[in-house]
Design a protein around this motif. Structure first.
Motif, mmCIF file in Angstrom:
data_model
loop_
_atom_site.group_PDB
_atom_site.id
_atom_site.type_symbol
_atom_site.label_atom_id
_atom_site.label_comp_id
_atom_site.label_asym_id
_atom_site.label_seq_id
_atom_site.Cartn_x
_atom_site.Cartn_y
_atom_site.Cartn_z
ATOM 1 N N ASP A 251 0.822 -1.212 0.000
ATOM 2 C CA ASP A 251 0.000 0.000 0.000
ATOM 3 C C ASP A 251 0.857 1.263 0.000
ATOM 4 O OD1 ASP A 251 -2.289 -1.459 -0.109
ATOM 5 O OD2 ASP A 251 -2.737 -1.351 2.027
ATOM 6 N N GLU A 252 1.906 1.272 0.850
ATOM 7 C CA GLU A 252 2.743 2.477 0.901
ATOM 8 C C GLU A 252 3.526 2.651 -0.394
ATOM 9 O OE1 GLU A 252 5.976 4.998 3.502
ATOM 10 O OE2 GLU A 252 5.364 3.041 4.281
ATOM 11 N N ALA A 255 1.184 4.015 -2.960
ATOM 12 C CA ALA A 255 0.833 5.415 -2.692
ATOM 13 C C ALA A 255 1.973 6.348 -3.099
ATOM 14 C CB ALA A 255 0.500 5.604 -1.214
ATOM 15 N N ARG A 256 3.217 5.944 -2.773
ATOM 16 C CA ARG A 256 4.377 6.763 -3.135
ATOM 17 C C ARG A 256 4.566 6.783 -4.654
ATOM 18 N NH1 ARG A 256 8.836 7.782 0.315
ATOM 19 N NH2 ARG A 256 8.274 7.673 2.503
ATOM 20 N N ALA A 298 -1.338 1.835 -9.488
ATOM 21 C CA ALA A 298 -0.317 2.805 -9.047
ATOM 22 C C ALA A 298 0.668 3.138 -10.145
ATOM 23 C CB ALA A 298 0.429 2.253 -7.828
#
Length: 299
Positions: A251-252, A255-256, A298
């Motif tokens: 998830d991180e 997101a990044r 993403a």
């Protein structure tokens, strides 16, 4: 160089402008037991390296043959030597990827890292590299991946990493393949932002030394400063800039990554998060499909 230029051109076009991400299926000797443990295979379930590599190959084959592992969302896949030499669905792995799924095959070629010096770890020597590259070309592999690690903002160390990467890259290009240059910046570094600024400039300098036709890809830690590598992505010698997850959770990392519009993902752990040997095919495919979808969005 005598690769079938038609296939090479088709693969290059796919990598340069395709939508999707590059799957990293290249955990090697040291990281294999951990990868298998996360997949629900304990060390008591196999004896010695052969059986261990047999288990990881089964896991990779299961991923590659899953219904969601298609060119619709997956552009390329990075293979470990043994995976390249193995078969999937009765075909050599690289051929099974490209011919059956339209996914571009890459090969991890580095032999691991030297001990830390000047706050970096350069790559160990790679004896027999020319032979390995010739073998990879014979399998229809498009490119290679080679990784070093930067632990802190040490200009001398970072220059050593980048210089070595470009030296190896020239050997790879000479064999008719496209190198993925991977100078990873440790996500836990206290000087990550400063290290990334130094790395950016070193990469830009070395990219300018490449002649026309000497094309490379870059695989970089997602930078603290969003968009830092955009100008490198636009460089005439760079086919694509891909991002490594570097220990961030899926998830991180996603997101990044979403803040860096000119980078696409090349995640390994994030791709296999939540997969288990014990799952039914339906559950396995659902979990893998969800990961693929998340990383694709993403990218």
């Amino acid at each position: 160089m005598s690769h079938t230029s038609e296939r090479f051109d088709a693969q290059a076009a796919r990598i340069t402008s395709g939508k999707g991400f590059i799957a990293a299926l290249d955990q090697s000797g040291g990281s294999t037991p951990k990868a298998l443990r996360l997949y629900g295979v304990e060390e008591s379930e196999y004896n010695g390296d052969e059986e261990m590599f047999g288990e990881i190959h089964k896991m990779r084959a299961r991923i590659i043959t899953a219904p969601d592992f298609t060119s619709e969302k997956v552009l390329g896949a990075i293979l470990f030597e043994r995976t390249m030499r193995g078969d999937v669905d009765g075909k050599p792995t690289a051929a099974a990827l490209w011919e059956d799924r339209g996914i571009v095959p890459f090969l991890k070629i580095d032999k691991g890292l030297e001990d830390k010096a000047n706050d970096v770890q350069v790559m160990k020597p790679m004896p027999g590299l020319e032979d390995l590259l010739a073998e990879a070309a014979g399998h229809g592999v498009f490119g290679t991946k080679e990784r070093s690690v930067i632990h802190a903002a040490n200009a001398e160390g970072i220059e050593a990493v980048v210089a070595q990467q470009f030296e190896v890259a020239r050997t790879v290009i000479g064999a008719g393949l496209v190198p993925i240059i991977e100078p990873e910046v440790d996500i836990h570094s206290d000087t990550k932002s400063e290290a990334e600024a130094i790395l950016h400039d070193a990469l830009a300098k070395h990219l300018d030394t490449l002649a026309e036709g000497q094309d490379v890809m870059l695989k970089l830690t997602i930078p603290n400063q969003a968009g830092l590598y955009d100008d490198l992505a636009d460089h005439a010698r760079v086919l694509r800039v891909v991002a490594l997850s570097g220990g961030y959770s899926t998830d991180e990392a996603c997101a990044r990554l979403a803040k860096n519009t000119k980078m696409i993902a090349s995640f390994s752990r994030a791709l296999t998060e939540g997969l288990s040997k014990k799952q039914s095919d339906a559950d396995f495919n659902a979990a893998l499909g969800a990961n693929i979808d998340k990383i694709y969005q993403a990218s």
